[in-house]
Enzyme design. Structure first.
Site: not given
Length: 312
Positions: A72, A144, A174
């Site tokens: 992550l 990114y 999220t």
């Protein structure tokens, strides 16, 4: 009991994942360089004898013995990943190479936290996993977007070349407790501005859309993907398919906070997607997963968290 490595484990999503894995009885190694992760996100887990925190940057090799790896680690909000775009790309690409190398050596199963940014400013709506995306490789978001795209390539090449057990999860917007108050994401921006009685900033007309998944639902999907049969490699979209405009979200936040904030408009940032909505048919079919927390409920939990954080 499995020994599980979570990179970016002190971040927003990582801390919730560590919590979930410990609750089911796993032995968890949390790795973070604390660029965007925060020790306080995992402070309540430190007394657990099966939890370990290690300060480490995954652009450098890591030598541990583990059964599973959740990768992550990477700044995920524009404010943070554009601060040092070269390092952002390194984290995605070199970090993937190092974690895949570790997985190969230890024969661990490894999950990549990829992103809906893979799709860029999409021409297909809602986005399905077979859509290749529309990304500006020279733009300010490319560090990114392209870093995550390259990481996916590496994962599938390791799977083909070394028969590595991989999982690739494309995460859509999220939100929830432990979001960074200054991360520049729309939910945290709106809530912090409303709680402080400031005007709420809309970029562009406010008609652009996003789909918001509560963190508990997202973590459930992540664990289900890791625990799925080896032939389920992904990529699989994990997100909430219910779509809202930015203006609708702002109005919800104002109502739920009881704020008197007005809406102000600023120019839309370069390459900001106009629409973002996951097609989650594959997650339903392969994982039996779909989100359960509605936006009003999730926002109420998130607002309560930020009230505490801001001492309001």
């Amino acid at each position: 009991m499995k020994k599980i490595l979570v990179t970016g484990g002190a971040g927003f999503l990582g801390s919730h994942l560590c919590e979930r894995l410990l609750a089911r009885g796993d032995d968890v190694v949390c790795v973070d360089n604390f660029f965007t992760g925060q020790r306080k996100n995992v402070a309540h887990l430190m007394s657990n004898p099966y939890f370990e925190v290690m300060r480490h940057d995954i652009t450098f090799p890591l030598y541990v013995e583990v059964d599973e790896i959740y990768n992550l680690a990477c700044p995920a909000s524009p404010v943070h990943y554009q601060f040092d775009p070269v390092q952002t790309t390194k984290t995605s690409v070199l970090g993937a190479i190092n974690m895949l190398g570790l997985a190969r050596r230890t024969k661990a199963k490894i999950l990549q936290a990829s992103t809906s940014e893979i799709y860029g400013d999409p021409e297909v709506h809602p986005q399905t996993e077979d859509y290749w995306g529309r990304v500006n490789v020279q733009g300010p978001r490319a560090c990114y977007d392209e870093g995550k795209r390259c990481a996916e390539t590496l994962f599938f090449d390791y799977n083909r070349q070394h028969n590595l057990r991989i999982k690739v999860m494309r995460i859509f917007n999220t939100y929830g407790p432990r979001m960074h108050p200054n991360d520049g994401r729309v939910v945290s921006n709106f809530i912090v501005q409303a709680l402080r009685g400031e005007p709420i900033t809309l970029y562009g007309t406010g008609d652009q859309t996003r789909s918001f998944c509560y963190v508990d639902d997202l973590i459930e999907g992540m664990v289900k993907l890791m625990d799925s049969p080896d032939e389920v490699t992904g990529p699989i979209n994990i997100g909430n398919p219910v779509e809202f405009t930015m203006k609708e979200l702002a109005e919800k936040v104002i109502r739920l906070t009881g704020a008197g904030s007005e809406l102000v408009h600023k120019p839309l940032p370069q390459d900001d997607p106009r629409q973002r909505q996951p097609n989650i048919s594959l997650a339903r079919e392969k994982l039996g997963w779909q989100p359960n927390v509605m936006l009003d409920e999730g926002l109420a939990h998130t607002i309560a968290y930020f009230k505490s954080e801001l001492n309001l």
